[in-house]
Design an enzyme around this catalytic site. Structure first.
Site, PDB file in Angstrom:
ATOM      1  N   ALA A  68       0.733  -1.334  -0.038  1.00  0.00           N
ATOM      2  CA  ALA A  68      -0.042  -0.033   0.147  1.00  0.00           C
ATOM      3  C   ALA A  68       0.913   1.311   0.018  1.00  0.00           C
ATOM      4  CB  ALA A  68      -0.899  -0.126   1.063  1.00  0.00           C
ATOM      5  N   GLY A  69       0.251   2.400  -0.598  1.00  0.00           N
ATOM      6  CA  GLY A  69       0.985   3.801  -0.639  1.00  0.00           C
ATOM      7  C   GLY A  69       1.331   4.259  -1.800  1.00  0.00           C
ATOM      8  N   PHE A  70       1.686   3.128  -2.695  1.00  0.00           N
ATOM      9  CA  PHE A  70       2.329   3.487  -4.060  1.00  0.00           C
ATOM     10  C   PHE A  70       1.195   4.102  -5.004  1.00  0.00           C
ATOM     11  CE2 PHE A  70       3.839   3.188  -8.166  1.00  0.00           C
ATOM     12  CZ  PHE A  70       5.354   3.610  -8.185  1.00  0.00           C
ATOM     13  N   LYS A  72      -2.039   4.946  -4.271  1.00  0.00           N
ATOM     14  CA  LYS A  72      -3.291   5.451  -3.345  1.00  0.00           C
ATOM     15  C   LYS A  72      -4.520   5.571  -3.875  1.00  0.00           C
ATOM     16  CE  LYS A  72       0.112   7.626   0.045  1.00  0.00           C
ATOM     17  NZ  LYS A  72      -0.219   7.165   1.337  1.00  0.00           N
ATOM     18  N   ASN A 117       8.674   8.491   5.146  1.00  0.00           N
ATOM     19  CA  ASN A 117       7.706   9.280   4.768  1.00  0.00           C
ATOM     20  C   ASN A 117       6.667   9.476   5.422  1.00  0.00           C
ATOM     21  OD1 ASN A 117       4.678   8.212   4.347  1.00  0.00           O
ATOM     22  ND2 ASN A 117       6.121   6.397   4.276  1.00  0.00           N
ATOM     23  N   PHE A 121      -1.707   9.942   4.802  1.00  0.00           N
ATOM     24  CA  PHE A 121      -2.887   9.212   4.095  1.00  0.00           C
ATOM     25  C   PHE A 121      -3.466  10.657   3.099  1.00  0.00           C
ATOM     26  CE2 PHE A 121      -4.370   6.584   7.660  1.00  0.00           C
ATOM     27  CZ  PHE A 121      -3.147   5.595   7.339  1.00  0.00           C
ATOM     28  N   ASN A 146      -6.772  -0.918   0.943  1.00  0.00           N
ATOM     29  CA  ASN A 146      -6.110  -0.447   2.449  1.00  0.00           C
ATOM     30  C   ASN A 146      -7.113   0.697   2.892  1.00  0.00           C
ATOM     31  OD1 ASN A 146      -4.233   0.823   4.091  1.00  0.00           O
ATOM     32  ND2 ASN A 146      -3.058  -0.828   3.780  1.00  0.00           N
ATOM     33  N   SER A 182      -0.319   3.330  10.723  1.00  0.00           N
ATOM     34  CA  SER A 182       0.684   4.251  10.028  1.00  0.00           C
ATOM     35  C   SER A 182       1.132   5.144  11.224  1.00  0.00           C
ATOM     36  CB  SER A 182      -0.169   5.233   8.980  1.00  0.00           C
ATOM     37  OG  SER A 182       0.622   6.457   8.759  1.00  0.00           O
ATOM     38  N   ASN A 184       1.875   8.222  10.506  1.00  0.00           N
ATOM     39  CA  ASN A 184       1.656   9.550  10.181  1.00  0.00           C
ATOM     40  C   ASN A 184       0.204  10.302  10.378  1.00  0.00           C
ATOM     41  OD1 ASN A 184       4.402   9.551   9.223  1.00  0.00           O
ATOM     42  ND2 ASN A 184       3.748   8.363   7.668  1.00  0.00           N
ATOM     43  N   THR A 185      -0.764   9.659  10.926  1.00  0.00           N
ATOM     44  CA  THR A 185      -1.767  10.110  11.314  1.00  0.00           C
ATOM     45  C   THR A 185      -1.863  10.110  13.015  1.00  0.00           C
ATOM     46  OG1 THR A 185      -3.051   9.379   9.701  1.00  0.00           O
ATOM     47  CG2 THR A 185      -4.442   9.549  11.496  1.00  0.00           C
ATOM     48  N   LYS A 215      -2.894  -4.596   9.446  1.00  0.00           N
ATOM     49  CA  LYS A 215      -1.546  -4.093   9.081  1.00  0.00           C
ATOM     50  C   LYS A 215      -0.852  -3.690  10.253  1.00  0.00           C
ATOM     51  CE  LYS A 215       1.565  -2.056   5.787  1.00  0.00           C
ATOM     52  NZ  LYS A 215       1.603  -1.400   4.555  1.00  0.00           N
ATOM     53  N   ASN A 244       4.362  -2.581   8.814  1.00  0.00           N
ATOM     54  CA  ASN A 244       4.290  -0.918   8.269  1.00  0.00           C
ATOM     55  C   ASN A 244       5.811  -0.509   8.522  1.00  0.00           C
ATOM     56  OD1 ASN A 244       3.272   1.551   7.061  1.00  0.00           O
ATOM     57  ND2 ASN A 244       1.336   1.117   7.929  1.00  0.00           N
ATOM     58  N   GLY A 263      12.566   0.383   3.589  1.00  0.00           N
ATOM     59  CA  GLY A 263      13.377  -0.036   2.837  1.00  0.00           C
ATOM     60  C   GLY A 263      14.604  -0.908   3.717  1.00  0.00           C
ATOM     61  N   THR A 314       9.630   0.072  -1.325  1.00  0.00           N
ATOM     62  CA  THR A 314      10.736   1.006  -1.328  1.00  0.00           C
ATOM     63  C   THR A 314      11.889   0.045  -2.496  1.00  0.00           C
ATOM     64  OG1 THR A 314      10.387   1.503   0.830  1.00  0.00           O
ATOM     65  CG2 THR A 314      12.541   2.060  -0.089  1.00  0.00           C
TER      66      THR A 314
HETATM   67  C1  LIG Z   1       5.844   6.772   0.512  1.00  0.00           C
HETATM   68  C2  LIG Z   1       5.303   5.780   1.265  1.00  0.00           C
HETATM   69  C3  LIG Z   1       4.008   5.784   1.606  1.00  0.00           C
HETATM   70  C4  LIG Z   1       3.230   4.539   2.154  1.00  0.00           C
HETATM   71  N1  LIG Z   1       1.922   4.825   2.385  1.00  0.00           N
HETATM   72  C5  LIG Z   1       1.363   3.691   3.053  1.00  0.00           C
HETATM   73  C6  LIG Z   1       0.056   3.713   3.007  1.00  0.00           C
HETATM   74  O1  LIG Z   1      -0.683   4.675   2.582  1.00  0.00           O
HETATM   75  N2  LIG Z   1      -0.666   2.842   3.654  1.00  0.00           N
HETATM   76  C7  LIG Z   1       0.018   1.786   4.244  1.00  0.00           C
HETATM   77  O2  LIG Z   1      -0.600   0.612   4.829  1.00  0.00           O
HETATM   78  N3  LIG Z   1       1.277   1.495   4.152  1.00  0.00           N
HETATM   79  C8  LIG Z   1       2.099   2.589   3.459  1.00  0.00           C
HETATM   80  N4  LIG Z   1       3.267   2.520   3.182  1.00  0.00           N
HETATM   81  C9  LIG Z   1       4.198   1.140   3.721  1.00  0.00           C
HETATM   82  C10 LIG Z   1       4.391   0.265   2.892  1.00  0.00           C
HETATM   83  O3  LIG Z   1       3.051  -0.261   2.463  1.00  0.00           O
HETATM   84  C11 LIG Z   1       5.284  -0.965   3.550  1.00  0.00           C
HETATM   85  O4  LIG Z   1       4.534  -1.366   4.223  1.00  0.00           O
HETATM   86  C12 LIG Z   1       6.481  -0.533   4.220  1.00  0.00           C
HETATM   87  O5  LIG Z   1       6.909   0.750   3.249  1.00  0.00           O
HETATM   88  C13 LIG Z   1       7.435  -1.473   4.080  1.00  0.00           C
HETATM   89  O6  LIG Z   1       7.715  -2.053   3.037  1.00  0.00           O
HETATM   90  P1  LIG Z   1       8.995  -1.538   2.229  1.00  0.00           P
HETATM   91  O7  LIG Z   1      10.217  -1.636   2.899  1.00  0.00           O
HETATM   92  O8  LIG Z   1       9.053  -2.607   0.815  1.00  0.00           O
HETATM   93  O9  LIG Z   1       8.828  -0.217   1.612  1.00  0.00           O
HETATM   94  C14 LIG Z   1       3.974   3.560   2.715  1.00  0.00           C
HETATM   95  C15 LIG Z   1       5.446   3.369   2.457  1.00  0.00           C
HETATM   96  C16 LIG Z   1       6.163   4.411   1.635  1.00  0.00           C
HETATM   97  C17 LIG Z   1       7.411   4.479   1.445  1.00  0.00           C
END
Ligand SMILES: Cc1cc2nc3c(=O)[nH]c(=O)nc-3n(C[C@H](O)[C@H](O)[C@H](O)COP(=O)(O)O)c2cc1C
Length: 352
Positions: A68-70, A72, A117, A121, A146, A182, A184-185, A215, A244, A263, A314
Site C-alpha cells: 500500500a501507499g504507491f 493510493k 515518509n 494518507f 487498504n 501508519s 503519520n496520522t 496491518k 508497516n 526499505g 521501497t
Molecule cells: C511513500 C510511502 C507511502 C506509504 N503509504 C502507505 C499507506 O498509505 N498505507 C500503508 O498501509 N502503508 C504505506 N506505506 C508502507 C508500505 O506499504 C510498506 O508497509 C512499508 O514501506 C515497508 O515495505 P518496504 O520496505 O518494501 O517499503 C508507505 C510506504 C512508503 C515508502
C-alpha cells in the site's frame, strides 16, 4: 550499468515526491494503452507453474505484490500489473478526501536504499477511488483495499469512520486491510489495541465475507502485537500483514524525527517481528510479509518463515521495473534447490 540505474541518476535528481508524481504520470499513461502494457509486460513479467497458488480463495500467479501507499488512488493498476506484480494493494484510502501532511514529506536515502515518509494518507477519498476502481473491477489480479481513518475524525468516532470507508468498497476489491499502523496520522497507532481491533473486525464481518487483514507496526512490544493479532483473528480477520514502516530513527543516520522509515534498513526489524508473528499464528492465519524485501533471497526467506505472500514498496524504487521478474526467476531456482515443486510447499518450511 543497467538502464534503470541510469534512469535513477536522473529521477533521483528530482525531489522524491516529484519523482513519484513523474513515475505516476508515466504509469497512468501506460494504464491507458494496452500496447504499452504489452510491451512493459514482455520486459517485466515472469510466469512459472511453480509460483502459482491460491490464498484465501484468490489466485496469485506468484507471491510478490505491491504494498500500500504507491497507488493510493487506484490510478495505475494496469501498469502495475504490467510491471509484474501478482496483486496490488491500493490506498490507504480514507472516507473523505484529504491532502495529507505539509511537504516535504518524502525523503530518499539512496545509499541506504531506504525512504522516510510522512505522507499522512493523502488520497482522493473513498467515493472517488471506489468509482474509479469500479471501471476496472473485477480485475485479472487480486486487488486489495487498504483502509484508513481521516485525520479530522476523533478517536471516539474511529470505528464509524472505518465502517464508512469499508462500505464504499464493498463491491470493489478482493480483500481489505485495516491500517492502524501508519505513524503519520496522529494517535492512529493507539487504535492498535485488542479492544478496538476486536470491535473493528466484528463490525467488518457484518458487512463482508471477503478476506480481511490487519496491518501492524514493527514498533509495538511483541506481547502487545501478538495480543492485537489474536484479537483480530478471533474476531474475523483472515490474516496479518507485517509490517508497516518504523519510527525507530536510530536505524538510519541522518533520519528526520518524524514519519516512517522503509526499505533496506527496515529489513531486519521487520523480519524479526514477522518471525514472532509466524511462530504464534502460522497455520491459524494467512501471513503476508512486508518491510525491506528487495531481492529473491529475502522474499524466499520470509516465505519459508511462514509468509504466503510478500509485498514490496521501497525495493521497487531502488530496484526498478524488472525487480519482480528477477525475484521470481530466482525464486524458482531457490525452490528447485530445496526440492520444492510449488511455492506452497515452501511456505513455513523453516518453522517445522
Ligand atoms: C511513500 C510511502 C507511502 C506509504 N503509504 C502507505 C499507506 O498509505 N498505507 C500503508 O498501509 N502503508 C504505506 N506505506 C508502507 C508500505 O506499504 C510498506 O508497509 C512499508 O514501506 C515497508 O515495505 P518496504 O520496505 O518494501 O517499503 C508507505 C510506504 C512508503 C515508502
Amino acid at each position: 550499468m543497467s538502464m534503470y540505474k541510469n534512469l535513477c541518476r536522473l529521477l533521483f535528481q528530482l525531489e522524491p515526491e516529484t519523482a513519484h508524481h513523474q513515475a505516476e504520470n508515466f504509469l497512468k499513461l501506460v494504464s491507458a494503452s494496452s500496447f504499452l502494457q504489452e510491451v512493459m509486460a514482455k520486459v517485466c513479467c515472469y510466469e512459472s507453474e511453480a509460483l502459482k497458488q491460491q490464498v484465501c480463495g484468490l489466485d496469485f500467479y506468484h507471491p510478490i505484490g505491491l504494498a500500500a501507499g504507491f497507488d493510493k488512488n487506484a490510478t495505475m493498476i494496469p501498469a502495475l500489473s504490467a510491471l509484474g506484480f501478482s496483486f496490488v494493494e491500493i490506498g490507504t484510502v480514507t472516507k473523505n478526501p484529504q491532502k495529507g501532511n505539509p511537504k516535504p514529506r518524502l525523503f530518499r536515502y539512496a545509499v541506504e536504499e531506504s525512504l522516510q515518509n510522512a505522507m499522512g494518507f493523502n488520497n482522493d477519498g473513498a467515493m472517488k477511488v471506489a468509482t474509479r476502481l469500479a471501471k476496472l473491477y473485477p480485475y485479472a489480479l487480486p486487488i486489495g483495499i487498504n483502509l484508513g481513518k481521516n485525520k479530522s475524525v476523533p478517536q471516539a468516532d474511529a470505528l464509524k469512520d472505518y465502517q464508512g470507508v469499508l462500505k464504499d468498497f464493498l463491491d470493489v476489491g478482493d480483500y481489505y486491510v485495516f491500517n492502524l499502523s501508519s505513524p503519520n496520522t496522529p494517535n492512529l497507532r493507539e487504535l492498535q489495541n485488542s479492544t478496538f481491533v476486536g470491535e473493528l473486525f466484528s463490525m467488518a464481518k457484518e458487512h463482508t465475507h471477503k478476506p480481511m487483514f490487519i496491518k501492524i507496526s514493527p514498533d509495538m512490544a511483541m506481547d502487545e502485537a501478538l495480543q492485537v493479532c489474536e484479537s483480530a483473528i478471533s474476531c474475523g480477520a483472515s490474516g496479518i500483514i507485517a509490517t508497516n514502516t518504523t519510527i525507530d530513527y536510530s536505524l538510519l543516520s541522518g533520519a528526520k524525527d518524524f514519519g516512517g522509515i522503509s526499505g533496506a534498513v527496515l529489513k531486519t526489524k521487520s523480519a524479526g517481528v514477522f518471525k514472532e508473528i509466524a511462530k504464534a499464528f502460522f497455520g491459524k492465519a494467512v501471513l503476508i510479509a512486508a518491510g525491506g524485501i528487495d531481492d529473491a533471497q529475502e522474499a524466499y526467506k520470509r516465505i519459508k518463515m511462514g509468509a504466503s505472500l510478500v509485498q514490496i514498496y521501497t525495493g521497487l524504487v531502488f530496484g526498478g521495473p524488472t525487480l519482480c521478474k528477477h525475484i521470481n526467476q530466482e525464486m524458482v531456482a531457490l525452490l528447485q534447490e530445496d526440492g520444492f515443486l510449488n511455492i506452497k510447499d515452501a511456505i513455513g518450511a523453516d518453522l517445522t
